[in-house]
Structure formats: structure tokens, C-alpha cells
Design an enzyme around this catalytic site. Structure first.
Site, PDB file in Angstrom:
ATOM      1  N   ASP A   1       0.929 -11.141   6.930  1.00 23.68           N
ATOM      2  CA  ASP A   1       1.445 -10.293   5.854  1.00 23.68           C
ATOM      3  C   ASP A   1       2.747  -9.611   6.264  1.00 23.68           C
ATOM      4  OD1 ASP A   1      -0.650  -9.030   7.542  1.00 23.68           O
ATOM      5  OD2 ASP A   1       0.028  -7.196   6.571  1.00 23.68           O
TER       6      ASP A   1
ATOM      7  N   GLY B   1       0.809  -1.210   0.000  1.00 24.14           N
ATOM      8  CA  GLY B   1       0.000   0.000   0.000  1.00 24.14           C
ATOM      9  C   GLY B   1       0.844   1.262   0.000  1.00 24.14           C
TER      10      GLY B   1
HETATM   11  P1  AMP Z   1       1.111  -2.848   8.357  1.00 24.75           P
HETATM   12  O1  AMP Z   1       0.150  -2.983   9.491  1.00 24.75           O
HETATM   13  O2  AMP Z   1       1.969  -1.639   8.410  1.00 24.75           O
HETATM   14  O3  AMP Z   1       1.908  -4.093   8.123  1.00 24.75           O
HETATM   15  O4  AMP Z   1       0.217  -2.627   7.044  1.00 24.75           O
HETATM   16  C1  AMP Z   1      -0.854  -3.434   6.681  1.00 24.75           C
HETATM   17  C2  AMP Z   1      -1.333  -3.050   5.312  1.00 24.75           C
HETATM   18  O5  AMP Z   1      -1.732  -1.685   5.286  1.00 24.75           O
HETATM   19  C3  AMP Z   1      -0.319  -3.218   4.208  1.00 24.75           C
HETATM   20  O6  AMP Z   1      -1.002  -3.611   3.057  1.00 24.75           O
HETATM   21  C4  AMP Z   1       0.241  -1.820   4.057  1.00 24.75           C
HETATM   22  O7  AMP Z   1       0.768  -1.590   2.776  1.00 24.75           O
HETATM   23  C5  AMP Z   1      -0.994  -0.973   4.299  1.00 24.75           C
HETATM   24  N1  AMP Z   1      -0.672   0.369   4.805  1.00 24.75           N
HETATM   25  C6  AMP Z   1      -0.235   0.712   6.037  1.00 24.75           C
HETATM   26  N2  AMP Z   1      -0.066   2.032   6.135  1.00 24.75           N
HETATM   27  C7  AMP Z   1      -0.410   2.558   4.932  1.00 24.75           C
HETATM   28  C8  AMP Z   1      -0.462   3.889   4.395  1.00 24.75           C
HETATM   29  N3  AMP Z   1      -0.146   4.957   5.115  1.00 24.75           N
HETATM   30  N4  AMP Z   1      -0.863   4.025   3.115  1.00 24.75           N
HETATM   31  C9  AMP Z   1      -1.215   2.972   2.366  1.00 24.75           C
HETATM   32  N5  AMP Z   1      -1.191   1.710   2.814  1.00 24.75           N
HETATM   33  C10 AMP Z   1      -0.791   1.493   4.073  1.00 24.75           C
HETATM   34 MG    MG Z   2       3.053  -4.753   6.780  1.00 27.55          MG
END
Ligand code: AMP
Ligand code: MG
Length: 501
Positions: free
Chosen positions: A263, A104
Site C-alpha cells: 500500500d 485513513g
Molecule cells: P502507513 O503505515 O502510514 O502507510 O499507514 C497504513 C494505513 O494506516 C493507511 O491506510 C493509513 O491511511 C492508515 N493510517 C496511518 N496512520 C493513521 C492515522 N493517524 N489515522 C488514520 N489512519 C492512519
Molecule cells: Mg501508507
């Protein structure tokens, strides 16, 4: 915004000499190709010269006019041959199926060919992708400093991890709980493939793509599996063993990941996705570093079992690859079973090393458990307890160690058992102390240390980030500045780290 860096400079060709895009060859089902969204007027916050050196890059790589590395690593330009793409994955978050996720806010740039094999470069925070969901595609300076520093700190501790090559920042505003500013971390790893990549194709019923991904991973990253009777079960067993080792590594240094969703689990057993992580100060097995983890699912003591849970999710995703004979998944279950032996063995090996023991004795388990209980009973500082134990010498008053404990009688009793155990293998104080200091770090990235670097950086001063990086790159050496290795100040207890990044 995405200009290709010109190649006609007289300072030599732009990097890297050999640029690969093997992931891009997988096909449309696996990613979306798109340009980065850059940041205006980027500035360098920090770079890991140690990592650049491993990539085979010259010391001046970041300031060469013909490389324009600041622009490329901020998402404003590309090097020739780069294909920028966001990959798709799914995953289980906090124990529930979360459906499609994906990069993301990360963008794969391709692979640099190095003497250690191809290394993928990835920008984190370079803008929106089709997988951004509700997010803005950005990462804030605060969390990026934490990821940058911890990636390099974990690597220096000898623990498998994605690396961080560079950190750039700009004045671009980013909204979190308050208004912050944007940054981009350049991450480096042989592969960023996660358990969730496999789960994605299994759960969407794309079994041809699932097989393609498994074959791709095996041929590029785990070729030894090809020789096995069941290569996919062999792949699982490989990930099982690496994850067991990683969990033991984390437990042994008091590291809490914070968001062990599938993930965020690396197929290479790397520490991946630094968010609300934390190194424990006072030892509490129930410690939850992520303020958003209300159930304590990812508490310190729970990490090894969560690793196992996540491996089950991976095994489930590989099930469609079993042939007629193995369709009940027996070879996958056998591979999972390996964890039950591999994790305890890996942890015992590390704990014995932390106590400086050379031989194995049956009572070691109890000795180690009781030491940890003693520490937990008074929340003795995790890092300092082991570090000070490393300096214990025969007949010496362990004053510095005693400072960390309240129940002096219990400590003295345990120390006597420990001394008896050392004597039973004729342990010599000098060599043992050296051994122990090589595995029990003096410095880890405590939250308050990161916070110091963050506050300075937010005020425009990046020198503390650079200073801390240098200290963390030598974690087994007593730092020049005693406060880097000291107990945390009182204000550190009020620091809260959440998923907001
Ligand atoms: P995380 O909890 O950081 O591992 O993220 C979980 C999901 O949310 C993944 O698909 C990330 O790419 C997406 N994600 C987290 N923060 C953002 C952001 N600020 N913008 C876009 N996608 C995000
Ligand atoms: Mg992540």
C-alpha cells in the site's frame, strides 16, 4: 469549517485556473467524498517555492488574500471546483494480507493543470475518513517535518518521489507515545495510485472496477501501453521497470524506506509515504531504519527483493484482467522477469557513475562490490565515503578519505585497483571529479539533521526547517555550514524512528 474561498476579490481569481477531478469521475466504489477536518489557527511551517513554481503559481501564492492558501492547505476551506475525497485501497503489510486500508488520513483535493500535465494535490493529516480504522486521521508535526523535508530532498537528488508543497501546523493536540501537535502536509504527484488500489479490487472480486481502474490508469498515466498486444501486461512491465529504477536509486544514495508494504508502493515508481525512513550514516547492508521492523524485513539490502515481491503482489492483482488465451498469466510472468535484468543493470549504471567510470568492464562488478565490502567492514559513512572518493586526484594523499577507514592497507590496496581501472580508460581527474560530485551528494537528510529542525519547530521556531530545506534542495553543493555535511554527532546513534507518526 469548509468555506469556499470567495471569488470576488479584485486580486484575480483563486487558484488554480484549471482544476480537474478525474479520480472523482471513477465512481463510488473507488472513494468516499467528504470534507476535511481543519485545524484552528493554522500557521505556516514551510513551503517549497521550487514546487510552487513548477505548478505555475506566482511567488506570493501563499500570502495572497484572495487565495487563502493557509486555510485551504490546513483543511479549513476549499477552492472552487475542488472535490475532496479519500480513496480506498488494500495491501500486504510486512508480508501478510492486511485487507482493506485506504486513505485513513489523506484527502485528495483534485488536480491542478500544469505545463507538465495534471498534478494531484493531497492533504495528509486533515482528519478522519471512513478508512481511518483505529487512527485519528491526524499527522504530528514531527513526522510531517520529516515527510516534507525528505520529499523535497529526494526530488533534489533526482529520484522519483511525491513532492511536498507546504507544511502547516496548529496547537491541536495529537496523542502518540506522548502528547504532540497536529500538522498537515500538502503532497503533490501526478497520481497517488498504489499497488494496493489494484489489490483491493482483485481481492474483493470487483473485477469490473479492477478493469476500470487499470483502464483509467493507462489512459491518464501510461497511454503507451494501449499499443501493446496485452495492455495490462505492458502496464505491469512499465511498473516493473520504474520500480527497478527506483530501488537502484534508493540503494545508490543509502536510502531506506522503512515500510515497503504494497500500500506504500506507487504505480508511477515514486517514493511514497515517508514514515520511518532513514539515510544510512555508517554503511551497514543489514541496516533497519524502522524501529518497529523487528524482523528486519525492510532492511537496506533487502529493498530490491522486497520491491520484486511487491511487484508479484501487483501481478497477482492483475491476473483477473487476462483473457482466455493468457489466463495462466504468462504475459504477467514475462513482465515480472524483466526485473531480473532491469534492476542489476540500473544499479550497475548508478554505481559506475558514482565511481566516475565512463566505460563498462567485466571486472567493474568486483571493484564495486569490494568497495562496498570495505565500507561495510568499518561502517564507513555512506555519503561521505563516496563524496570524498569524488575528490581523489592522482598522486594526492587521500587523507580525508583515509579518516573514514581503519584498515588503511586494505583501503590503499583497493585505491590502487581503482586507480588502475581509471587509468585503463584514461580518466582525467578534473572532469571525473566534477561528474562524481554531481551524483554523490554532500548532504542528505540524516536523522539528526531532521531532529534538529523538529526540536526547534516544536519550540515554535520554524527557521531551521526552512534553512534545511534550502540546503537539501542543493544536495550536490558543499553546504555553507560544514556540520550539515559532516559525520553525525554521537547523540544521533540513540535516535529511534518508528511507525508512530
Ligand atoms: P502507513 O503505515 O502510514 O502507510 O499507514 C497504513 C494505513 O494506516 C493507511 O491506510 C493509513 O491511511 C492508515 N493510517 C496511518 N496512520 C493513521 C492515522 N493517524 N489515522 C488514520 N489512519 C492512519
Ligand atoms: Mg501508507
Amino acid at each position: 469549517m469548509n468555506n469556499s474561498v470567495s471569488q470576488d476579490s479584485n486580486q484575480g481569481p483563486p487558484p488554480p485556473a484549471a482544476w480537474l477531478n478525474r479520480y472523482a469521475e471513477l465512481g463510488r466504489a473507488f472513494f468516499t467524498e467528504l470534507p476535511a477536518q481543519g485545524m484552528a489557527k493554522p500557521v505556516w511551517v514551510a513551503r517549497s517555492m521550487a514546487l510552487a513554481d513548477q505548478l505555475g503559481w506566482p511567488a506570493d501564492w501563499w500570502q495572497r488574500a484572495d487565495w487563502q492558501a493557509l486555510e485551504v492547505l490546513s483543511g479549513n476551506a476549499v477552492w472552487p471546483g475542488m472535490r475532496t475525497l479519500a480513496t480506498v485501497y488494500s495491501g500486504h503489510q510486512f508480508g501478510s494480507w492486511a485487507g482493506q486500508l485506504g486513505d485513513g488520513r489523506a484527502l485528495l483535493l483534485g488536480e491542478v493543470d500544469t505545463t507538465a500535465g495534471p498534478m494531484e494535490l493531497q492533504l495528509k493529516g486533515a482528519g478522519l475518513t471512513p478508512y481511518s480504522r483505529m487512527g485519528d486521521g491526524r499527522a504530528v508535526l514531527r513526522s510531517s517535518i520529516r515527510e516534507f523535508l525528505c520529499s523535497e530532498a529526494i526530488a533534489a537528488l533526482g529520484i522519483p518521489t511525491t513532492r511536498a508543497l507546504a507544511l502547516t501546523a496548529s496547537a491541536l493536540p495529537v496523542r502518540r507515545e506522548s502528547l504532540e501537535t497536529a500538522a498537515v502536509v500538502t503532497r503533490v504527484a501526478p497520481s497517488f495510485i498504489r499497488f494496493g488500489h489494484f489489490e483491493h479490487f482483485a481481492h474483493t472480486g470487483q473485477h469490473a472496477e479492477l478493469r476500470q481502474l487499470a483502464d483509467f490508469f493507462i489512459s491518464h498515466h501510461a497511454p503507451e501501453c494501449l499499443a501493446a498486444a496485452n495492455p495490462y501486461a505492458a502496464l505491469l512491465e512499465r511498473v516493473v521497470r520504474q520500480t527497478a529504477e527506483l530501488m537502484a536509486d534508493w540503494q545508490a544514495v543509502g536510502f531506506c524506506h522503512g515500510v515497503m508494504n504494497t500500500d506504500n508502493m506507487s504505480m508511477l515508481g515514486l517514493t511514497l509515504d515517508y514514515g520511518p525512513f532513514g539515510f544510512m550514516d555508517g554503511f551497514d547492508p543489514g541496516h533497519v531504519c524502522n524501529h518497529s521492523d523487528h524482523q528486519g524485513r525492510y532492511a537496506y539490502a533487502a529493498q530490491p527483493n522486497i520491491g520484486f515481491w511487491n511487484l508479484h503482489a501487483l501481478a497477482q492483482a492483475l491476473l483477473p484482467l487476462m483473457d482466455e488465451v493468457d489466463k495462466d498469466g504468462a504475459p504477467l510472468l514475462a513482465a515480472l522477469d524483466v526485473y531480473k535484468i532491469a534492476f542489476p543493470a540500473a544499479l550497475m549504471q548508478r554505481m559506475r557513475a558514482k565511481l566516475g567510470l565512463l566505460t563498462e568492464q567485466d571486472a567493474d562488478r568486483a571493484l564495486i562490490d569490494d568497495w562496498l565490502k570495505l565500507m561495510a567492514g568499518v561502517r564507513a559513512d555512506f555519503t561521505l565515503s563516496f563524496r570524498r572518493l569524488s575528490s581523489l586526484t592522482q598522486g594526492d594523499d587521500p587523507a580525508k578519505l583515509r579518516d573514514l577507514f581503519i584498515d588503511q592497507a586494505a583501503l590503499a590496496q583497493w585505491l590502487q585497483r581503482y586507480r588502475d581501472r581509471l587509468n585503463a580508460e584514461q580518466s582525467e581527474d578534473g572532469p571525473r571529479s566534477l561528474r562524481m560530485r554531481a551524483v554523490n551528494p554532500a548532504v542528505v537528510l540524516r536523522n539528526h539533521l531532521a531532529e534538529g529542525a523538529i526540536r526547534a519547530a516544536q519550540a515554535g521556531d520554524f527557521s531551521e526547517t526552512e534553512r534545511l530545506l534550502a540546503v537539501l534542495q542543493k544536495p550536490f553543493i558543499e553546504p555553507e555550514r560544514a556540520s550539515d555535511a559532516a559525520l553525525p554527532p554521537d547523540w544521533a546513534q540513540t535516535l529511534e524512528v518508528s511507525c508512530s507518526s
